[in-house]
Design an enzyme around this catalytic site. Structure first.
Site, PDB file in Angstrom:
ATOM      1  N   LYS A   1     -60.085 -55.194-104.028  1.00 45.75           N
ATOM      2  CA  LYS A   1     -61.404 -54.553-104.011  1.00 45.75           C
ATOM      3  C   LYS A   1     -61.942 -54.397-102.601  1.00 45.75           C
ATOM      4  CE  LYS A   1     -63.391 -58.278-106.321  1.00 45.75           C
ATOM      5  NZ  LYS A   1     -63.114 -59.535-105.597  1.00 45.75           N
TER       6      LYS A   1
ATOM      7  N   LYS B   1     -55.717 -61.816 -94.513  1.00 47.11           N
ATOM      8  CA  LYS B   1     -57.103 -61.436 -94.232  1.00 47.11           C
ATOM      9  C   LYS B   1     -57.504 -61.685 -92.781  1.00 47.11           C
ATOM     10  CE  LYS B   1     -58.963 -61.471 -98.889  1.00 47.11           C
ATOM     11  NZ  LYS B   1     -60.050 -61.814 -99.784  1.00 47.11           N
TER      12      LYS B   1
ATOM     13  N   LYS C   1     -50.783 -55.335-102.786  1.00 47.41           N
ATOM     14  CA  LYS C   1     -51.583 -55.444-104.007  1.00 47.41           C
ATOM     15  C   LYS C   1     -52.876 -54.625-103.914  1.00 47.41           C
ATOM     16  CE  LYS C   1     -54.809 -59.325-103.929  1.00 47.41           C
ATOM     17  NZ  LYS C   1     -55.978 -58.715-104.549  1.00 47.41           N
TER      18      LYS C   1
END
Ligand code: ATP
Ligand code: MG
Length: 328
Positions: free
Chosen positions: A195, A111, A192
């Site tokens: 959202k 991230k 993966k």
């Protein structure tokens, strides 16, 4: 009876990955265990969020938990920021966490990769997650495969605290579903499904309309072999669709492979889309009912109250063990 805790971030609209890897497992667990299900909004702000959107996503996530079958009479459903003990214990856990171990977390690396202005909270996310879990004397944490590393850290810091101060924390175990613990992106099947992925074609959202679901599955990346078989290494796209199909229809992977032994990808993808639509449509229907109901706020108020009662007790013990305040 065991104690179960799991959280989902209101960081966007929930995906099929969130449903298969986490949410769909929860209703059965609440029958024989004390379950705490949390909307972890303080985790969501570790990356930038729009204020109004966040508010809407928190509400929407609460309705989805209920639509998926969480019974507020049996389980405690609540919002993390409404139980201040989470950040309080989170700070204490930070003080016994090492920067080095936090920097090794793959979620942090993924991230923060290539981003400017990465928040300090993105690094200290795992100690807060450890606090979420430890506050409730949790035995089992049902999550997707991507949370394995954070759970391992939670176990380590719990043991560290117990050894250094006082033996007050239950060291939790992770519970991962056998099939579907890591649903992959439809566009990059080695990554993966998430959202917060900017590519909207990569994820199926639980609230997607049937036509959108069909379109996304039909444009999912596969390969040129043309044979429907499970081979994660060499055929990640087809294997991901087979996993989704087998979960949605409750059939084994082997049985699903046999079913499409003579089919091309077009026919296979249509069947996957139909199965996903079938699985999601009753949840969507109940979701809209909950969104329009006043009962949603009552459930969350009661949930926060019940969570606070347990969390404050553990916090008090942890403060005393560390020597904070006047030890009352
Ligand atoms: P974000 O991209 O904002 O991190 P996310 O999709 O990863 O969102 P989280 O709120 O971080 O969702 O995780 C909620 C739960 O869903 C966790 O238990 C996590 O392990 C699970 N989960 C997330 N993505 C997947 C996936 N692709 N397959 C299976 N489970 C998943
Ligand atoms: Mg995540």
């Amino acid at each position: 009876m065991k104690t179960i805790f799991s959280g989902i971030q209101p960081s966007g609209s929930l995906t099929l990955g969130n449903y298969i890897g986490a949410l769909s497992q929860f209703p059965a667990l609440q029958e024989e265990n004390q379950c705490y299900f949390c909307i972890v909004d303080e985790h969501a702000i570790t990356v930038p969020q729009d204020r109004l959107k966040l508010k809407q996503q928190i509400r929407s996530l609460a309705a989805l938990y209920l639509a998926a079958g969480i019974d507020p009479e049996k389980s405690v459903l609540f919002i993390q920021s409404e139980v201040p003990a989470h950040t309080q214990l989170g700070w204490m856990i930070q003080s016994i966490s090492y920067i080095g171990e936090l920097e090794r977390m793959t979620q942090y690396k993924d991230k923060s990769d290539g981003k400017d202005g990465v928040s300090a909270a993105l690094l200290t996310y795992p100690p807060l997650m450890a606090a979420d879990i430890l506050l409730y004397n949790t035995d089992i944490v049902p999550v997707g495969d991507d949370q394995k590393q954070h759970l391992e850290l939670t176990r380590n810091v719990a043991e560290r605290f117990n050894n250094r101060f006082n033996n007050i924390f239950t060291v939790p175990d992770i519970q991962i579903t056998k099939v579907g613990a890591r649903i992959m992106s439809l566009q990059e099947p080695t990554k993966k499904m998430s959202k917060s992925d900017a590519n909207l074609k990569a994820s199926i959202f639980i609230l997607d309309e049937p036509k959108q679901i069909e379109k996304k599955i039909k444009s999912a990346v596969t390969d040129s072999e043309g044979i429907v078989r499970y081979d994660k290494e060499n055929k990640p796209g087809v294997s991901n669709l087979l996993t989704i199909y087998s979960v949605a229809t409750n059939k084994t992977i082997e049985k699903s492979e046999q079913e499409f032994a003579d089919s091309g990808y077009g026919e296979f993808k249509q069947a996957v889309a139909d199965a996903v639509v079938n699985m999601l449509s009753p949840i969507q229907q109940r979701y809209y009912e909950w969104m329009e109901s006043d009962a949603l706020d009552e459930v969350l108020d009661k949930g926060a109250e019940r969570a606070q009662a347990v969390a404050n007790k553990t916090l008090r013990k942890a403060k005393k063990a560390m020597g904070l305040g006047r030890g009352k």
